[in-house]
Write an enzyme that holds these catalytic residues in place. Structure first.
Site, PDB file in Angstrom:
ATOM      1  CG  HIS A  72      16.981 -42.459  -7.462  1.00 17.36           C
ATOM      2  ND1 HIS A  72      16.851 -41.117  -7.720  1.00 17.36           N
ATOM      3  CD2 HIS A  72      17.003 -42.569  -6.122  1.00 17.36           C
ATOM      4  CE1 HIS A  72      16.780 -40.453  -6.586  1.00 17.36           C
ATOM      5  NE2 HIS A  72      16.886 -41.321  -5.588  1.00 17.36           N
ATOM      6  CE  LYS A  82       0.920 -41.500 -17.622  1.00 19.63           C
ATOM      7  NZ  LYS A  82       1.433 -40.139 -17.544  1.00 19.63           N
ATOM      8  CE  LYS A  89      11.895 -54.161 -11.664  1.00 21.72           C
ATOM      9  NZ  LYS A  89      12.562 -54.079 -10.465  1.00 21.72           N
ATOM     10  CG  HIS A  94      12.993 -42.068   5.509  1.00 16.74           C
ATOM     11  ND1 HIS A  94      13.383 -40.789   5.831  1.00 16.74           N
ATOM     12  CD2 HIS A  94      13.816 -42.471   4.509  1.00 16.74           C
ATOM     13  CE1 HIS A  94      14.416 -40.445   5.081  1.00 16.74           C
ATOM     14  NE2 HIS A  94      14.699 -41.436   4.280  1.00 16.74           N
ATOM     15  CB  CYS A  99      10.165 -40.149   9.355  1.00 20.90           C
ATOM     16  SG  CYS A  99      10.975 -39.292   8.002  1.00 20.90           S
ATOM     17  CB  CYS A 126      14.137 -40.256  11.191  1.00 21.40           C
ATOM     18  SG  CYS A 126      13.906 -41.120   9.618  1.00 21.40           S
ATOM     19  CG  HIS A 172      21.095 -40.590  -6.483  1.00 19.84           C
ATOM     20  ND1 HIS A 172      20.487 -41.814  -6.389  1.00 19.84           N
ATOM     21  CD2 HIS A 172      20.955 -40.006  -5.278  1.00 19.84           C
ATOM     22  CE1 HIS A 172      20.008 -41.974  -5.163  1.00 19.84           C
ATOM     23  NE2 HIS A 172      20.278 -40.886  -4.469  1.00 19.84           N
ATOM     24  CB  CYS A 200      16.138 -38.007   8.182  1.00 20.72           C
ATOM     25  SG  CYS A 200      14.490 -37.972   7.509  1.00 20.72           S
TER      26      CYS A 200
HETATM   27  N1  MSP Z   1      24.581 -38.351   1.884  1.00 20.67           N
HETATM   28  C1  MSP Z   1      23.703 -37.222   1.908  1.00 20.67           C
HETATM   29  C2  MSP Z   1      24.396 -35.981   1.387  1.00 20.67           C
HETATM   30  C3  MSP Z   1      25.659 -35.611   2.089  1.00 20.67           C
HETATM   31  S1  MSP Z   1      26.434 -34.237   1.325  1.00 20.67           S
HETATM   32  C4  MSP Z   1      27.655 -33.809   2.352  1.00 20.67           C
HETATM   33  C5  MSP Z   1      22.476 -37.491   1.027  1.00 20.67           C
HETATM   34  N2  MSP Z   1      22.597 -38.494   0.156  1.00 20.67           N
HETATM   35  S2  MSP Z   1      21.420 -39.003  -0.824  1.00 20.67           S
HETATM   36  O1  MSP Z   1      22.011 -40.075  -1.592  1.00 20.67           O
HETATM   37  O2  MSP Z   1      20.241 -39.305  -0.099  1.00 20.67           O
HETATM   38  O3  MSP Z   1      21.035 -37.827  -1.747  1.00 20.67           O
HETATM   39  C6  MSP Z   1      22.001 -37.011  -2.323  1.00 20.67           C
HETATM   40  C7  MSP Z   1      21.420 -35.999  -3.227  1.00 20.67           C
HETATM   41  O4  MSP Z   1      20.866 -36.619  -4.390  1.00 20.67           O
HETATM   42  C8  MSP Z   1      20.235 -35.156  -2.793  1.00 20.67           C
HETATM   43  O5  MSP Z   1      20.405 -34.158  -1.982  1.00 20.67           O
HETATM   44  C9  MSP Z   1      19.958 -34.553  -4.103  1.00 20.67           C
HETATM   45  O6  MSP Z   1      20.978 -33.630  -4.366  1.00 20.67           O
HETATM   46  C10 MSP Z   1      20.021 -35.705  -5.003  1.00 20.67           C
HETATM   47  N3  MSP Z   1      18.694 -36.244  -5.188  1.00 20.67           N
HETATM   48  C11 MSP Z   1      18.190 -37.397  -4.668  1.00 20.67           C
HETATM   49  N4  MSP Z   1      16.961 -37.570  -5.180  1.00 20.67           N
HETATM   50  C12 MSP Z   1      16.636 -36.562  -6.003  1.00 20.67           C
HETATM   51  C13 MSP Z   1      15.604 -36.328  -6.918  1.00 20.67           C
HETATM   52  N5  MSP Z   1      14.566 -37.143  -7.047  1.00 20.67           N
HETATM   53  N6  MSP Z   1      15.708 -35.240  -7.708  1.00 20.67           N
HETATM   54  C14 MSP Z   1      16.809 -34.439  -7.676  1.00 20.67           C
HETATM   55  N7  MSP Z   1      17.798 -34.661  -6.865  1.00 20.67           N
HETATM   56  C15 MSP Z   1      17.660 -35.567  -5.823  1.00 20.67           C
HETATM   57  O7  MSP Z   1      21.508 -36.780   1.140  1.00 20.67           O
END
Ligand code: MSP
Length: 509
Positions: A17, A296, A299, A147, A144, A127, A20, A130
């Site tokens: 998303h 806003k 779908k 979640h 949690c 959890c 990421h 997490c």
């Molecule tokens: N797999 C673990 C990380 C292991 S690192 C050795 C993890 N994965 S995750 O997919 O849940 O999230 C990874 C990262 O995505 C988050 O820590 C963050 O850096 C980024 N983000 C996820 N959602 C986010 C937002 N809404 N905004 C900004 N970054 C965020 O945690």
């Protein structure tokens, strides 16, 4: 000099998303900028596959966990390319090279002579979302808060890491290196957590086959975080077959992450490294959340814009630009599709796109496409550009991708004013002012060229297009962020709009 940058590896079982995409884009901007400065860089991203959820969902679908992970890893592997991101390696924690390294890493801690790994029974609330144990105090109504599910009671004999023994070494580290964690308020948060006392944590799980076997007790697998964090080091041992990149890139590594995983990165990870006999990273930057105001968008109303669909509509460059600009990097912030559209039109379309179109059109019209190289030592533009390279670099050295971009945009605004103030269309009417017109056109072209090079880390293909429109070499080396390097050319034509108008997204009410 080397610059090794990592993003967190993403849980393979979620779908990408905007959050990421945000971390990955930010990392790419930082790395591309260092490359422009001639620094030897390495950029790592990848997926974290050994979460218990992967095994559960796979079982529900009648698949082996690895089979399931292989299927969904594809979308993650493609994500960087869709965002124009230039990672050097994409790691999977199911890679053999990673597994072998994690086992060696854990064995090194066990063998360090300080009894840092011991066996104990753990019972507690866990959890799965997490992948962490929770205390009662961390729950809201027994659930949690992140979640919304009730954690499970787990009781098992596990291998523990003696994190408590690392309180003093970590505090010494934080004291000696006040910029170990950035921004400063995150440094304080991590240090206070360490000061509050550290609890040993379990680094293994029993009764589940999905994971990396503990080398001295193969009935247990490594706890997913004890496995995942190690990726930052393991990648260097197998990303380039036959080469060990550790000497080249460790410990000059920077980790980029969001605030949710601060403790794992700023506390657990340096302690694990010290225990295994490795140096700690150079720096960690903890950013906030980018939130998409998706309420806003609906779908059912057919106006859906999933975050990655934004790239399909606007292209990667506008999305990258917006990520860097919409929210001050490091803070939390809400960003809506409407804000992306607005910046696309106003800043990319008008401020930058029109500037390029107008300037090339004037060179085509008034000078038949020829640009004379007439830099002037007393040019106002020169005074504006002289501090730019150092200012932008200084901001990017401290991960300030928003501030650095704003600094470049000051020049964009200056150039737009310069067009109006110098009014080339007036000069063109008066033959006696031909030299003046040449100088104005040169300065505009030169300013745009500098802006293109300075923006190359943010919007790489657009920067190339701008340089091509001006007939300039596609060399984005940082030394070109300087006045007077535009070369004489002929054949400049009025450039097509860089950011054509798009229909505004219709927001649901
Ligand atoms: N797999 C673990 C990380 C292991 S690192 C050795 C993890 N994965 S995750 O997919 O849940 O999230 C990874 C990262 O995505 C988050 O820590 C963050 O850096 C980024 N983000 C996820 N959602 C986010 C937002 N809404 N905004 C900004 N970054 C965020 O945690």
């Amino acid at each position: 000099m080397s610059y090794y940058l990592t993003t967190p590896i993403y849980y393979v079982n979620s779908t990408p998303h905007i959050g990421h995409a945000y971390t990955t884009i930010a990392a790419d901007i930082l790395v591309r900028h260092q490359r422009q400065r001639g620094v030897d860089t390495f950029f790592l991203t990848g997926v974290d596959e050994h979460a218990s959820k992967v095994a559960r969902v796979a079982a529900e679908q009648g698949l082996e966990p690895k089979e399931y992970a292989d299927r969904i890893a594809i979308v993650w592997r493609e994500l960087p390319a869709r965002l124009g991101v230039s990672n050097d390696f994409f790691l999977r924690t199911t890679d053999d090279g990673h597994k072998v390294f994690v086992q060696d890493f854990l064995q090194r801690i066990r063998d360090n002579g300080r009894d840092d790994i011991y066996q104990d029974v753990y019972s507690g609330l866990y959890c799965v979302g997490c992948e962490a144990f929770k205390t009662e105090a961390e729950l809201a109504d027994g659930r949690c808060p992140d979640h919304g599910v009730e954690p499970e009671w787990i009781e098992e004999k596990n291998w523990f890491f003696r994190l408590s023994a690392y309180q003093k070494p970590l505090l010494d580290l934080y004291k000696a290196r006040p910029d170990f964690v950035l921004p400063g308020f995150r440094y304080n948060e991590a240090r206070s957590f360490i000061e509050g006392g550290l609890q040993d944590f379990s680094i293994s799980r029993s009764g589940q086959p999905w994971g990396i076997p503990i080398p001295w007790d193969p009935d247990q697998v490594a706890y997913v975080w004890a496995d995942a964090l190690v990726n930052y080091l393991s990648a260097l041992t197998y990303a380039r077959p036959g080469e060990d990149l550790r000497d080249r890139y460790w410990p000059s590594v920077r980790h980029l992450l969001a605030k949710d995983i601060l403790r794992f990165h700023c506390v657990y990870w340096p302690a694990m490294l010290l225990a295994a006999g490795y140096e700690v990273p150079q720096q960690l930057f903890v950013h906030g959340y980018l939130l998409l105001d998706d309420k806003k968008i609906s779908k059912s109303l057919g106006n859906v814009l999933e975050p990655l669909d934004l790239v399909d509509v606007y292209g990667p460059d506008p999305v990258r630009f917006w990520c860097a600009r919409a929210v001050s990097f490091g803070q939390d912030g809400s960003a809506s599709v409407a804000s992306l559209h607005e910046r696309y039109e106003r800043e990319l379309g008008n401020d930058l796109g029109n500037l390029v179109s107008r300037t090339t059109a004037m060179i085509a019209r008034y000078r038949d496409g020829s640009l004379r190289a007439v830099p002037a030592a007393d040019s106002e533009l020169k005074a504006v550009l002289d501090p730019l390279a150092a200012d932008v670099a200084a901001r990017l050295d401290v991960f300030d991708i928003t501030g650095a971009l704003e600094r470049v945009w000051e020049v964009v605004r200056f150039l737009n004013r310069h067009v109006e103030v110098s009014a080339p269309w007036q000069l063109a009417k008066d033959e006696s002012r031909a030299d003046e017109l040449d100088r104005v056109l040169y300065d505009l072209a030169d300013g745009i060229r500098v802006v293109a090079v300075a923006l190359a880390a943010y919007i790489p293909p657009t920067a190339d297009r701008i340089l091509a429109a001006l007939g300039q070499p596609d060399d984005v080396g940082w030394e070109n962020v300087a006045y007077g390097r535009t070369v004489e050319v002929t054949g400049i034509e009025a450039a097509a709009p860089l950011f054509p108008r798009l229909e505004a997204p219709t927001a649901a009410v």
